[in-house]
Design a protein around this motif. Structure first.
Motif, PDB file in Angstrom:
ATOM      1  N   ASN A  49     -38.356   3.413  48.689  1.00 27.66           N
ATOM      2  CA  ASN A  49     -37.330   4.483  48.357  1.00 27.66           C
ATOM      3  C   ASN A  49     -36.779   4.259  46.857  1.00 27.66           C
ATOM      4  O   ASN A  49     -37.613   3.282  46.306  1.00 27.66           O
ATOM      5  CB  ASN A  49     -35.993   4.226  49.144  1.00 27.66           C
ATOM      6  CG  ASN A  49     -35.219   2.864  48.922  1.00 27.66           C
ATOM      7  OD1 ASN A  49     -34.693   2.606  47.950  1.00 27.66           O
ATOM      8  ND2 ASN A  49     -35.199   1.980  50.082  1.00 27.66           N
TER       9      ASN A  49
ATOM     10  N   ASP B 244     -35.978  11.712  46.408  1.00 30.89           N
ATOM     11  CA  ASP B 244     -35.197  11.442  47.639  1.00 30.89           C
ATOM     12  C   ASP B 244     -35.191  12.693  48.687  1.00 30.89           C
ATOM     13  O   ASP B 244     -35.289  12.594  49.752  1.00 30.89           O
ATOM     14  CB  ASP B 244     -33.947  10.727  47.404  1.00 30.89           C
ATOM     15  CG  ASP B 244     -34.108   9.210  47.035  1.00 30.89           C
ATOM     16  OD1 ASP B 244     -35.028   8.742  47.482  1.00 30.89           O
ATOM     17  OD2 ASP B 244     -32.987   8.849  46.242  1.00 30.89           O
TER      18      ASP B 244
ATOM     19  N   GLY C 137     -38.269  13.678  49.998  1.00 37.08           N
ATOM     20  CA  GLY C 137     -39.185  12.484  50.553  1.00 37.08           C
ATOM     21  C   GLY C 137     -40.400  12.129  49.792  1.00 37.08           C
ATOM     22  O   GLY C 137     -41.347  11.818  50.229  1.00 37.08           O
TER      23      GLY C 137
ATOM     24  N   LYS D 274     -42.589   9.911  47.105  1.00 38.18           N
ATOM     25  CA  LYS D 274     -42.699   8.642  46.734  1.00 38.18           C
ATOM     26  C   LYS D 274     -43.393   8.394  45.270  1.00 38.18           C
ATOM     27  O   LYS D 274     -44.593   8.973  45.240  1.00 38.18           O
ATOM     28  CB  LYS D 274     -43.406   7.697  47.656  1.00 38.18           C
ATOM     29  CG  LYS D 274     -43.061   7.739  48.968  1.00 38.18           C
ATOM     30  CD  LYS D 274     -41.719   7.434  49.248  1.00 38.18           C
ATOM     31  CE  LYS D 274     -41.419   7.529  50.870  1.00 38.18           C
ATOM     32  NZ  LYS D 274     -39.976   7.093  51.135  1.00 38.18           N
TER      33      LYS D 274
ATOM     34  N   ARG E  47     -45.844  12.545  49.134  1.00 33.02           N
ATOM     35  CA  ARG E  47     -44.858  13.310  50.002  1.00 33.02           C
ATOM     36  C   ARG E  47     -45.154  12.615  51.466  1.00 33.02           C
ATOM     37  O   ARG E  47     -45.878  12.616  52.359  1.00 33.02           O
ATOM     38  CB  ARG E  47     -44.912  14.682  50.276  1.00 33.02           C
ATOM     39  CG  ARG E  47     -43.572  15.290  51.016  1.00 33.02           C
ATOM     40  CD  ARG E  47     -43.981  16.946  51.279  1.00 33.02           C
ATOM     41  NE  ARG E  47     -43.971  17.526  50.002  1.00 33.02           N
ATOM     42  CZ  ARG E  47     -42.825  18.311  49.496  1.00 33.02           C
ATOM     43  NH1 ARG E  47     -41.674  17.825  50.057  1.00 33.02           N
ATOM     44  NH2 ARG E  47     -42.780  18.793  48.334  1.00 33.02           N
ATOM     45  N   GLY E  48     -43.724  11.608  51.789  1.00 36.59           N
ATOM     46  CA  GLY E  48     -43.727  11.028  53.181  1.00 36.59           C
ATOM     47  C   GLY E  48     -44.491   9.840  53.428  1.00 36.59           C
ATOM     48  O   GLY E  48     -45.588   9.679  52.684  1.00 36.59           O
ATOM     49  N   ASP E  49     -43.855   8.887  54.184  1.00 44.42           N
ATOM     50  CA  ASP E  49     -44.699   7.683  54.296  1.00 44.42           C
ATOM     51  C   ASP E  49     -45.817   7.624  54.905  1.00 44.42           C
ATOM     52  O   ASP E  49     -46.855   6.828  54.587  1.00 44.42           O
ATOM     53  CB  ASP E  49     -43.566   6.885  55.397  1.00 44.42           C
ATOM     54  CG  ASP E  49     -42.119   6.443  55.016  1.00 44.42           C
ATOM     55  OD1 ASP E  49     -41.862   6.955  53.485  1.00 44.42           O
ATOM     56  OD2 ASP E  49     -41.517   5.826  55.541  1.00 44.42           O
TER      57      ASP E  49
END
Length: 293
Positions: free
Chosen positions: A172, A191, A194, A196, A213-215
């Motif tokens: 984050n 944030d 989403g 990183k 974008r996104g985990d």
């Protein structure tokens, strides 16, 4: 015949077993949390620091290697009969440690004129962080143990530092935002969407080179970058945070893709995690610069 001593600092994140195996002296930086001060890797380890980060209201700060410690090591190496001391130092743009080491070298030679003829002290500004320069010290330590000569060791250190790469992704942006690694506006948008950031270091400066974008896309995207940039057969290392899920996935995929395991998987040290927070993944590797042509 040369007798060569290798030294680095705690931000290099060199595992203890390698320090001991290759006789690498590591000097600690300090961590300041309010009215409390800790020695990085001595009175505070990374896992303890991750817990502290999650609970603290104000992000701790760091301070250079304490004045006088370099002089002690220079004197010890000289008295122990070393002809060379090679100190692989963290980025001079991120810490005054490098300047402190240089100033103490001047003072040491001034106070011990004979030492200037008997021991050569090299202080190398790595212009990077963590195992991206720590591994250069490991290379040097291994070669010194094998009896390699000074010129060969210095060439190998330079080759690694000139071609090392680092990719770092925080889970984050709270700590990245507070540390100023990217702008507050970028952190807020990241944030909200989403995103990183993929952070690297070039010429001593941090740089966001991509946003994921996104985990779920973090590991696949990092592997694409690594496969396109890593020099075939060269060593690589993986940095893990408090939650090692990404590090474990990258280790599994990289081992399969390259047919080699990482040199080591380590917890990113306290000094760098001040800026990343406790959850992140990092990859350190040697670049195949053909991809830049």
């Amino acid at each position: 015949m040369s007798k060569i001593k290798i030294m680095s600092d705690s931000t290099a994140d060199i595992p203890l077993n390698l320090r001991e195996e290759y006789n690498i002296t590591v000097l600690p930086l300090s961590i300041i949390d309010g009215d409390k001060e800790y020695l990085d890797g001595v009175t505070m380890n990374p896992l303890e620091f991750y817990d502290l980060l999650e609970k603290c209201e104000k992000i701790p700060s760091s301070s250079r290697v304490a004045p006088g410690l370099f002089t002690e090591e220079y004197e010890k190496a000289w008295k122990d009969g070393y002809t060379n001391l090679i100190y692989v130092c963290l980025n001079s743009k991120g810490s005054s440690t490098y300047n402190g080491a240089c100033l103490e070298r001047e003072d040491f030679y001034e106070e011990n004129p004979q030492a200037k003829e008997e021991i050569k002290i090299d202080i190398i500004d790595s212009q990077t962080y963590s195992a991206a320069y720590g591994y250069a010290a490991v290379i040097a330590g291994k070669m010194a143990k094998e009896g390699k000569e000074y010129d060969e060791i210095m060439a190998a250190v330079k080759d690694w530092l000139d071609n090392q790469g680092i990719l770092l992704v925080p889970e984050n942006l709270r700590f990245v935002k507070k540390s100023g690694r990217i702008s507050a506006a970028s952190a807020f948008v990241g944030d909200a969407l989403g995103l990183k950031p993929v952070i690297t270091f070039e010429n001593g400066e941090s740089k966001v080179i991509a946003k994921i974008r996104g985990d779920k896309k973090v590991v696949p995207e990092l592997m694409k970058m690594l496969e396109s940039q890593k020099k075939p057969g060269s060593p690589y290392m993986i940095a893990a945070g408090k939650n090692p899920k990404w590090a474990e996935m990258i280790k599994e995929r990289a081992t399969e893709a390259f047919g080699q395991e990482p040199e080591f998987v380590f917890n990113l040290g306290c000094i760098i995690s001040i800026n990343t927070g406790p959850d992140f993944v990092g990859i350190i590797y040697q670049k195949n610069n053909d991809h830049l042509k």
